[in-house]
Design a protein around this motif. Sequence first.
Motif, PDB file in Angstrom:
ATOM      1  N   ASP A 196      30.424  25.764  23.541  1.00  0.00           N
ATOM      2  CA  ASP A 196      30.762  26.040  24.937  1.00  0.00           C
ATOM      3  C   ASP A 196      31.950  26.992  24.955  1.00  0.00           C
ATOM      4  OD1 ASP A 196      31.295  26.131  27.598  1.00  0.00           O
ATOM      5  OD2 ASP A 196      31.685  23.993  27.844  1.00  0.00           O
ATOM      6  N   ASN A 197      31.680  28.271  25.300  1.00  0.00           N
ATOM      7  CA  ASN A 197      32.736  29.285  25.291  1.00  0.00           C
ATOM      8  C   ASN A 197      33.135  29.716  26.691  1.00  0.00           C
ATOM      9  OD1 ASN A 197      32.859  29.483  22.440  1.00  0.00           O
ATOM     10  ND2 ASN A 197      30.995  30.733  22.460  1.00  0.00           N
ATOM     11  N   ALA A 198      32.954  28.833  27.667  1.00  0.00           N
ATOM     12  CA  ALA A 198      33.278  29.195  29.046  1.00  0.00           C
ATOM     13  C   ALA A 198      34.753  29.570  29.165  1.00  0.00           C
ATOM     14  CB  ALA A 198      32.959  28.043  29.985  1.00  0.00           C
ATOM     15  N   ALA A 199      35.027  30.672  29.883  1.00  0.00           N
ATOM     16  CA  ALA A 199      36.398  31.151  30.045  1.00  0.00           C
ATOM     17  C   ALA A 199      36.999  30.623  31.344  1.00  0.00           C
ATOM     18  CB  ALA A 199      36.408  32.685  30.061  1.00  0.00           C
ATOM     19  N   PRO A 200      38.328  30.439  31.396  1.00  0.00           N
ATOM     20  CA  PRO A 200      38.973  30.043  32.654  1.00  0.00           C
ATOM     21  C   PRO A 200      38.691  31.054  33.758  1.00  0.00           C
ATOM     22  CG  PRO A 200      40.502  29.910  30.795  1.00  0.00           C
ATOM     23  CD  PRO A 200      39.276  30.614  30.304  1.00  0.00           C
ATOM     24  N   HIS A 201      38.778  30.605  35.022  1.00  0.00           N
ATOM     25  CA  HIS A 201      38.458  31.478  36.154  1.00  0.00           C
ATOM     26  C   HIS A 201      39.317  32.742  36.151  1.00  0.00           C
ATOM     27  CE1 HIS A 201      36.788  32.538  39.987  1.00  0.00           C
ATOM     28  NE2 HIS A 201      37.972  32.586  40.547  1.00  0.00           N
ATOM     29  N   GLY A 202      40.617  32.601  35.864  1.00  0.00           N
ATOM     30  CA  GLY A 202      41.495  33.770  35.838  1.00  0.00           C
ATOM     31  C   GLY A 202      41.067  34.785  34.795  1.00  0.00           C
ATOM     32  N   ALA A 203      40.605  34.276  33.644  1.00  0.00           N
ATOM     33  CA  ALA A 203      40.139  35.168  32.589  1.00  0.00           C
ATOM     34  C   ALA A 203      38.885  35.912  33.029  1.00  0.00           C
ATOM     35  CB  ALA A 203      39.877  34.378  31.309  1.00  0.00           C
ATOM     36  N   ARG A 204      38.022  35.243  33.794  1.00  0.00           N
ATOM     37  CA  ARG A 204      36.811  35.916  34.279  1.00  0.00           C
ATOM     38  C   ARG A 204      37.163  37.059  35.215  1.00  0.00           C
ATOM     39  NH1 ARG A 204      34.864  30.553  34.875  1.00  0.00           N
ATOM     40  NH2 ARG A 204      35.068  30.670  37.139  1.00  0.00           N
ATOM     41  N   ARG A 205      38.155  36.846  36.086  1.00  0.00           N
ATOM     42  CA  ARG A 205      38.564  37.923  36.994  1.00  0.00           C
ATOM     43  C   ARG A 205      39.112  39.106  36.204  1.00  0.00           C
ATOM     44  NH1 ARG A 205      40.939  33.706  40.072  1.00  0.00           N
ATOM     45  NH2 ARG A 205      43.009  34.379  39.373  1.00  0.00           N
ATOM     46  N   MET A 206      39.928  38.824  35.190  1.00  0.00           N
ATOM     47  CA  MET A 206      40.483  39.897  34.369  1.00  0.00           C
ATOM     48  C   MET A 206      39.367  40.642  33.654  1.00  0.00           C
ATOM     49  SD  MET A 206      40.991  40.550  30.896  1.00  0.00           S
ATOM     50  CE  MET A 206      40.982  38.908  30.192  1.00  0.00           C
ATOM     51  N   ARG A 207      38.426  39.878  33.081  1.00  0.00           N
ATOM     52  CA  ARG A 207      37.342  40.501  32.334  1.00  0.00           C
ATOM     53  C   ARG A 207      36.477  41.373  33.238  1.00  0.00           C
ATOM     54  NH1 ARG A 207      34.779  36.161  30.808  1.00  0.00           N
ATOM     55  NH2 ARG A 207      32.984  36.476  32.177  1.00  0.00           N
ATOM     56  N   THR A 208      36.231  40.925  34.472  1.00  0.00           N
ATOM     57  CA  THR A 208      35.455  41.715  35.417  1.00  0.00           C
ATOM     58  C   THR A 208      36.146  43.043  35.716  1.00  0.00           C
ATOM     59  OG1 THR A 208      34.488  39.746  36.449  1.00  0.00           O
ATOM     60  CG2 THR A 208      34.507  41.765  37.759  1.00  0.00           C
ATOM     61  N   ALA A 209      37.472  43.014  35.849  1.00  0.00           N
ATOM     62  CA  ALA A 209      38.219  44.254  36.104  1.00  0.00           C
ATOM     63  C   ALA A 209      38.104  45.202  34.919  1.00  0.00           C
ATOM     64  CB  ALA A 209      39.683  43.936  36.398  1.00  0.00           C
ATOM     65  N   VAL A 210      38.211  44.663  33.704  1.00  0.00           N
ATOM     66  CA  VAL A 210      38.095  45.499  32.503  1.00  0.00           C
ATOM     67  C   VAL A 210      36.696  46.105  32.424  1.00  0.00           C
ATOM     68  CG1 VAL A 210      38.074  45.471  29.980  1.00  0.00           C
ATOM     69  CG2 VAL A 210      39.875  44.265  31.220  1.00  0.00           C
ATOM     70  N   GLU A 211      35.670  45.304  32.676  1.00  0.00           N
ATOM     71  CA  GLU A 211      34.297  45.801  32.643  1.00  0.00           C
ATOM     72  C   GLU A 211      34.102  46.904  33.686  1.00  0.00           C
ATOM     73  OE1 GLU A 211      31.971  42.357  33.305  1.00  0.00           O
ATOM     74  OE2 GLU A 211      32.432  41.447  31.368  1.00  0.00           O
ATOM     75  N   SER A 212      34.616  46.689  34.889  1.00  0.00           N
ATOM     76  CA  SER A 212      34.472  47.671  35.965  1.00  0.00           C
ATOM     77  C   SER A 212      35.143  48.990  35.591  1.00  0.00           C
ATOM     78  CB  SER A 212      35.079  47.133  37.266  1.00  0.00           C
ATOM     79  OG  SER A 212      34.424  45.974  37.699  1.00  0.00           O
ATOM     80  N   ALA A 213      36.336  48.910  34.995  1.00  0.00           N
ATOM     81  CA  ALA A 213      37.055  50.128  34.622  1.00  0.00           C
ATOM     82  C   ALA A 213      36.288  50.917  33.564  1.00  0.00           C
ATOM     83  CB  ALA A 213      38.452  49.774  34.112  1.00  0.00           C
ATOM     84  N   LEU A 214      35.688  50.199  32.607  1.00  0.00           N
ATOM     85  CA  LEU A 214      34.887  50.884  31.589  1.00  0.00           C
ATOM     86  C   LEU A 214      33.627  51.493  32.193  1.00  0.00           C
ATOM     87  CD1 LEU A 214      35.131  48.422  28.562  1.00  0.00           C
ATOM     88  CD2 LEU A 214      35.848  50.810  28.581  1.00  0.00           C
ATOM     89  N   LEU A 215      32.981  50.737  33.081  1.00  0.00           N
ATOM     90  CA  LEU A 215      31.742  51.211  33.702  1.00  0.00           C
ATOM     91  C   LEU A 215      31.993  52.419  34.592  1.00  0.00           C
ATOM     92  CD1 LEU A 215      28.719  50.818  34.414  1.00  0.00           C
ATOM     93  CD2 LEU A 215      29.464  49.269  36.224  1.00  0.00           C
ATOM     94  N   GLU A 216      33.051  52.355  35.384  1.00  0.00           N
ATOM     95  CA  GLU A 216      33.320  53.395  36.372  1.00  0.00           C
ATOM     96  C   GLU A 216      34.225  54.500  35.846  1.00  0.00           C
ATOM     97  OE1 GLU A 216      34.871  51.465  39.850  1.00  0.00           O
ATOM     98  OE2 GLU A 216      33.467  49.781  39.614  1.00  0.00           O
ATOM     99  N   ARG A 217      34.744  54.328  34.627  1.00  0.00           N
ATOM    100  CA  ARG A 217      35.665  55.287  34.004  1.00  0.00           C
ATOM    101  C   ARG A 217      36.873  55.510  34.913  1.00  0.00           C
ATOM    102  NH1 ARG A 217      36.027  54.333  30.347  1.00  0.00           N
ATOM    103  NH2 ARG A 217      36.919  56.237  29.486  1.00  0.00           N
ATOM    104  N   ARG A 218      37.568  54.388  35.207  1.00  0.00           N
ATOM    105  CA  ARG A 218      38.753  54.408  36.060  1.00  0.00           C
ATOM    106  C   ARG A 218      39.962  53.889  35.297  1.00  0.00           C
ATOM    107  NH1 ARG A 218      37.688  57.420  40.631  1.00  0.00           N
ATOM    108  NH2 ARG A 218      35.604  56.917  41.407  1.00  0.00           N
ATOM    109  N   VAL A 219      41.143  54.340  35.710  1.00  0.00           N
ATOM    110  CA  VAL A 219      42.392  53.844  35.136  1.00  0.00           C
ATOM    111  C   VAL A 219      42.546  52.375  35.500  1.00  0.00           C
ATOM    112  CG1 VAL A 219      44.922  54.012  35.245  1.00  0.00           C
ATOM    113  CG2 VAL A 219      43.518  56.089  35.087  1.00  0.00           C
ATOM    114  N   LEU A 220      43.049  51.601  34.552  1.00  0.00           N
ATOM    115  CA  LEU A 220      43.234  50.173  34.739  1.00  0.00           C
ATOM    116  C   LEU A 220      44.730  49.866  34.784  1.00  0.00           C
ATOM    117  CD1 LEU A 220      41.407  47.592  34.823  1.00  0.00           C
ATOM    118  CD2 LEU A 220      41.833  47.376  32.373  1.00  0.00           C
ATOM    119  N   ALA A 221      45.141  49.116  35.785  1.00  0.00           N
ATOM    120  CA  ALA A 221      46.535  48.665  35.890  1.00  0.00           C
ATOM    121  C   ALA A 221      46.626  47.268  35.294  1.00  0.00           C
ATOM    122  CB  ALA A 221      46.988  48.662  37.340  1.00  0.00           C
TER     123      ALA A 221
END
Length: 233
Positions: free
Chosen positions: A129-154
């Motif tokens: 069971d490798n479920a991540a905490p909710h906060g980690a999921r939000r962070m990971r979604t932002a990282v994925e979005s930045a890679l997908l959209e080729r945007r600067v990440l803060a």
Amino acid sequence: MNRIDRLYAMREELRRAGRAGRTAEQLAAVFEVSLRTVKRDISALQQAGFPVWARLGRTGGYIVDEAATLPPVAFTPAEVAALAAALEAHRGQPFDGHGRAALTKILNVMAPSVREETARLAGRIWTNDNAAPHGARRMRTAVESALLERRVLALRYRDGEGAVTSRRVDPQLLAHTGDRWYLVARCRLRRGVRWFRLDRIEHASVTAEPAVDIPMEDIGEPPETARPAHVSR
């Protein structure tokens, strides 16, 4: 619905529409967003390689290029169960949501009897069971979005000594090595390529600024414990 989920849902809506397509107004109504957001999302899909284009004229709208879509593909229960097991082992890791979305698409087009056989086989495979905490999921979604959209990440990043700094980075790739996930990015604070441990990113948000791409040869070779993901046969 966050933006990543909306992009995938919009892609499937356009696929279902077929030759009829969907107007910007129709998409805005379905996803309850503005016309400006629809146009921005369509642009993101196009930049990611999805074959959608705008048809001009009275019957205009957005349609998917049929020549660029795949014909029906048959999967065996063992193949799909293997994908399900791999996704379970990858749960809580980068892009696991996208992988589960792909698995759902496969299951939806399988015959009921084959789908039931697949479920029985998958139920005989146990993973951690490798479920991540909710906060980690939000962070990971932002990282994925930045890679997908080729945007600067803060970022708000905590280093190995516990010091927290704010960074703006140009994301380049994700790397898994030594049992850790890293975001490899050009750090504008340090003016160079840095490896950021995902579990040390306390907050991440995607900006509107386009990211700068760095040639892979300037980033270097993968560590001995890592290798690029391959999709070629």
